[in-house]
Design a protein around this motif. Structure first.
Motif, PDB file in Angstrom:
ATOM      1  N   SER A 102       0.797  -1.228   0.000  1.00  0.00           N
ATOM      2  CA  SER A 102       0.000   0.000   0.000  1.00  0.00           C
ATOM      3  C   SER A 102       0.830   1.279   0.000  1.00  0.00           C
ATOM      4  O   SER A 102       0.268   2.369  -0.099  1.00  0.00           O
ATOM      5  CB  SER A 102      -0.931   0.019   1.229  1.00  0.00           C
ATOM      6  OG  SER A 102      -0.170  -0.015   2.429  1.00  0.00           O
ATOM      7  N   ASP A 103       2.142   1.167   0.101  1.00  0.00           N
ATOM      8  CA  ASP A 103       2.974   2.373   0.139  1.00  0.00           C
ATOM      9  C   ASP A 103       2.895   3.095  -1.205  1.00  0.00           C
ATOM     10  O   ASP A 103       3.112   2.483  -2.260  1.00  0.00           O
ATOM     11  CB  ASP A 103       4.422   2.006   0.449  1.00  0.00           C
ATOM     12  CG  ASP A 103       5.270   3.220   0.796  1.00  0.00           C
ATOM     13  OD1 ASP A 103       5.447   3.490   1.996  1.00  0.00           O
ATOM     14  OD2 ASP A 103       5.740   3.903  -0.139  1.00  0.00           O
ATOM     15  N   PRO A 104       2.599   4.419  -1.197  1.00  0.00           N
ATOM     16  CA  PRO A 104       2.385   5.125  -2.460  1.00  0.00           C
ATOM     17  C   PRO A 104       3.665   5.550  -3.175  1.00  0.00           C
ATOM     18  O   PRO A 104       3.617   5.934  -4.355  1.00  0.00           O
ATOM     19  CB  PRO A 104       1.583   6.350  -2.014  1.00  0.00           C
ATOM     20  CG  PRO A 104       2.053   6.604  -0.616  1.00  0.00           C
ATOM     21  CD  PRO A 104       2.316   5.249  -0.023  1.00  0.00           C
ATOM     22  N   ARG A 105       4.796   5.509  -2.485  1.00  0.00           N
ATOM     23  CA  ARG A 105       6.038   5.987  -3.091  1.00  0.00           C
ATOM     24  C   ARG A 105       6.584   4.990  -4.119  1.00  0.00           C
ATOM     25  O   ARG A 105       6.431   3.791  -3.973  1.00  0.00           O
ATOM     26  CB  ARG A 105       7.086   6.224  -1.995  1.00  0.00           C
ATOM     27  CG  ARG A 105       6.730   7.349  -1.032  1.00  0.00           C
ATOM     28  CD  ARG A 105       7.647   7.349   0.178  1.00  0.00           C
ATOM     29  NE  ARG A 105       7.409   6.185   1.029  1.00  0.00           N
ATOM     30  CZ  ARG A 105       8.092   5.942   2.162  1.00  0.00           C
ATOM     31  NH1 ARG A 105       9.054   6.770   2.538  1.00  0.00           N
ATOM     32  NH2 ARG A 105       7.805   4.876   2.876  1.00  0.00           N
ATOM     33  N   TRP A 106       7.192   5.500  -5.155  1.00  0.00           N
ATOM     34  CA  TRP A 106       7.875   4.688  -6.163  1.00  0.00           C
ATOM     35  C   TRP A 106       6.982   3.540  -6.667  1.00  0.00           C
ATOM     36  O   TRP A 106       7.263   2.351  -6.426  1.00  0.00           O
ATOM     37  CB  TRP A 106       9.179   4.126  -5.600  1.00  0.00           C
ATOM     38  CG  TRP A 106      10.021   5.165  -4.943  1.00  0.00           C
ATOM     39  CD1 TRP A 106      10.621   6.233  -5.531  1.00  0.00           C
ATOM     40  CD2 TRP A 106      10.357   5.235  -3.542  1.00  0.00           C
ATOM     41  NE1 TRP A 106      11.314   6.968  -4.598  1.00  0.00           N
ATOM     42  CE2 TRP A 106      11.173   6.379  -3.369  1.00  0.00           C
ATOM     43  CE3 TRP A 106      10.063   4.450  -2.428  1.00  0.00           C
ATOM     44  CZ2 TRP A 106      11.677   6.751  -2.129  1.00  0.00           C
ATOM     45  CZ3 TRP A 106      10.571   4.816  -1.190  1.00  0.00           C
ATOM     46  CH2 TRP A 106      11.359   5.954  -1.050  1.00  0.00           C
ATOM     47  N   PRO A 107       5.920   3.862  -7.369  1.00  0.00           N
ATOM     48  CA  PRO A 107       4.955   2.827  -7.796  1.00  0.00           C
ATOM     49  C   PRO A 107       5.571   1.738  -8.659  1.00  0.00           C
ATOM     50  O   PRO A 107       5.175   0.565  -8.547  1.00  0.00           O
ATOM     51  CB  PRO A 107       3.897   3.623  -8.553  1.00  0.00           C
ATOM     52  CG  PRO A 107       4.527   4.943  -8.868  1.00  0.00           C
ATOM     53  CD  PRO A 107       5.496   5.218  -7.776  1.00  0.00           C
ATOM     54  N   GLU A 108       6.533   2.092  -9.507  1.00  0.00           N
ATOM     55  CA  GLU A 108       7.164   1.049 -10.335  1.00  0.00           C
ATOM     56  C   GLU A 108       7.953   0.084  -9.460  1.00  0.00           C
ATOM     57  O   GLU A 108       7.936  -1.141  -9.671  1.00  0.00           O
ATOM     58  CB  GLU A 108       8.062   1.691 -11.388  1.00  0.00           C
ATOM     59  CG  GLU A 108       7.308   2.481 -12.446  1.00  0.00           C
ATOM     60  CD  GLU A 108       8.254   3.081 -13.464  1.00  0.00           C
ATOM     61  OE1 GLU A 108       8.961   2.314 -14.141  1.00  0.00           O
ATOM     62  OE2 GLU A 108       8.300   4.330 -13.576  1.00  0.00           O
ATOM     63  N   ARG A 110       7.277  -0.529  -6.353  1.00  0.00           N
ATOM     64  CA  ARG A 110       6.325  -1.285  -5.555  1.00  0.00           C
ATOM     65  C   ARG A 110       5.906  -2.560  -6.282  1.00  0.00           C
ATOM     66  O   ARG A 110       5.847  -3.639  -5.692  1.00  0.00           O
ATOM     67  CB  ARG A 110       5.086  -0.442  -5.242  1.00  0.00           C
ATOM     68  CG  ARG A 110       4.075  -1.183  -4.359  1.00  0.00           C
ATOM     69  CD  ARG A 110       2.910  -0.293  -3.959  1.00  0.00           C
ATOM     70  NE  ARG A 110       2.077   0.071  -5.094  1.00  0.00           N
ATOM     71  CZ  ARG A 110       1.930   1.306  -5.553  1.00  0.00           C
ATOM     72  NH1 ARG A 110       2.583   2.324  -4.986  1.00  0.00           N
ATOM     73  NH2 ARG A 110       1.146   1.549  -6.579  1.00  0.00           N
ATOM     74  N   VAL A 111       5.644  -2.457  -7.579  1.00  0.00           N
ATOM     75  CA  VAL A 111       5.251  -3.637  -8.367  1.00  0.00           C
ATOM     76  C   VAL A 111       6.374  -4.671  -8.344  1.00  0.00           C
ATOM     77  O   VAL A 111       6.138  -5.876  -8.146  1.00  0.00           O
ATOM     78  CB  VAL A 111       4.922  -3.231  -9.816  1.00  0.00           C
ATOM     79  CG1 VAL A 111       4.689  -4.464 -10.679  1.00  0.00           C
ATOM     80  CG2 VAL A 111       3.707  -2.311  -9.838  1.00  0.00           C
TER      81      VAL A 111
END
Length: 269
Positions: A102-108, A110-111
């Motif tokens: 759920s962390d919004p930082r660095w979406p790429e 995160r995946v």
């Protein structure tokens, strides 16, 4: 999740003591860092994965990791230049991700991290003499919020101790390199002095004149001065030039070996 009064992972004092033992016993910085990463992974229970990131030619790179998973998570951040370990290395800030999903930082990132099973993480800068030379990255694959207040404090204390130990390890490398340079310089000076002595006897001239003759021959034949001297000594004596005894390394009061003569400018006799 354990409260602040509950021991978590291996005893912190034991881990910090192990860092010092590594510094004294690891023969190379690479081995020191590898074992350091494995110790850091034991800061929490169950153990996390640890990667140590540094900058090489301006690019972040994982130098060691406690296991392949940590290296995979680290390296997935380097191409795009985004992610917690890259940010910690660049800014000197501690970066905690309580819940990777759920962390919004660095979406790429995160995946990438979620695909590898990361649930939470903590990246801490390794600071030596005020400069950030690396980041210690802890990845937990078991649960979110693995790095609560207690674990974060443990990790920060460990990182500070690791940074100090790393500074000493790097100093050892520097001292060893300096000792090698001193030995090489001493060997060069020794063979040149032998050649000068030969010329002084042959030409019945001063040491200054003999040295000028050596240097002129070196320049005219595009050869190093040491090479000219070695060839002259070998031709006259029929054997290679005698080399000086190597510098001996001795323990200091801190238990860290140092090259003799580095502190006061006078080598051992």
């Amino acid at each position: 999740m354990a409260d602040e009064g509950t021991p978590v992972g291996r005893d912190l004092a034991e881990l910090l003591g192990a860092v010092q033992n590594l510094l004294l016993n690891a023969p190379k910085v690479e081995e020191f860092l590898t074992d350091l990463a494995k110790l850091a992974a034991d800061l929490v229970e169950p153990p996390a994965s640890c990667g140590i990131t540094t900058s090489y030619d301006g690019q972040p790179r994982t130098v060691v990791s406690s296991d392949p998973r940590a290296a995979q998570v680290d390296e997935g951040q380097y191409t795009g230049g985004w992610g917690p370990c890259v940010h910690s290395l660049a800014t000197g800030e501690v970066v905690e991700i309580a819940d990777q999903e759920s962390d919004p930082r660095w979406p790429e990132y995160r995946v990438h991290a979620v695909a590898l099973g990361v649930r939470s993480s903590l990246s801490l800068p390794l600071v030596v003499n005020g400069d950030v030379i690396g980041a210690m990255n802890l990845y937990d694959f078991d649960e979110p919020e693995a790095f609560d207040i207690q674990n974060r404090r443990r990790a920060e204390t460990f990182a500070a101790q690791a940074s100090t130990a790393l500074a000493l390890a790097l100093r050892q490398v520097h001292d060893a390199e300096l000792t090698d340079q001193l030995e090489q310089a001493l060997a060069t000076r020794s063979v040149i002095d032998q050649a000068i002595g030969i010329l002084m006897a042959q030409q019945r001239c001063s040491a200054e004149t003999a040295f000028s003759m050596l240097r002129k021959h070196s320049q005219n034949n595009n050869l190093k001065l040491r090479t000219v001297a070695e060839r002259m000594v070998a031709k006259v004596s029929g054997q290679a030039a005698q080399q000086p005894a190597p510098f001996r390394r001795r323990p200091t009061a801190t238990g860290i070996e140092s090259a003799p003569g580095l502190s006061d400018g006078v080598p051992d006799a």
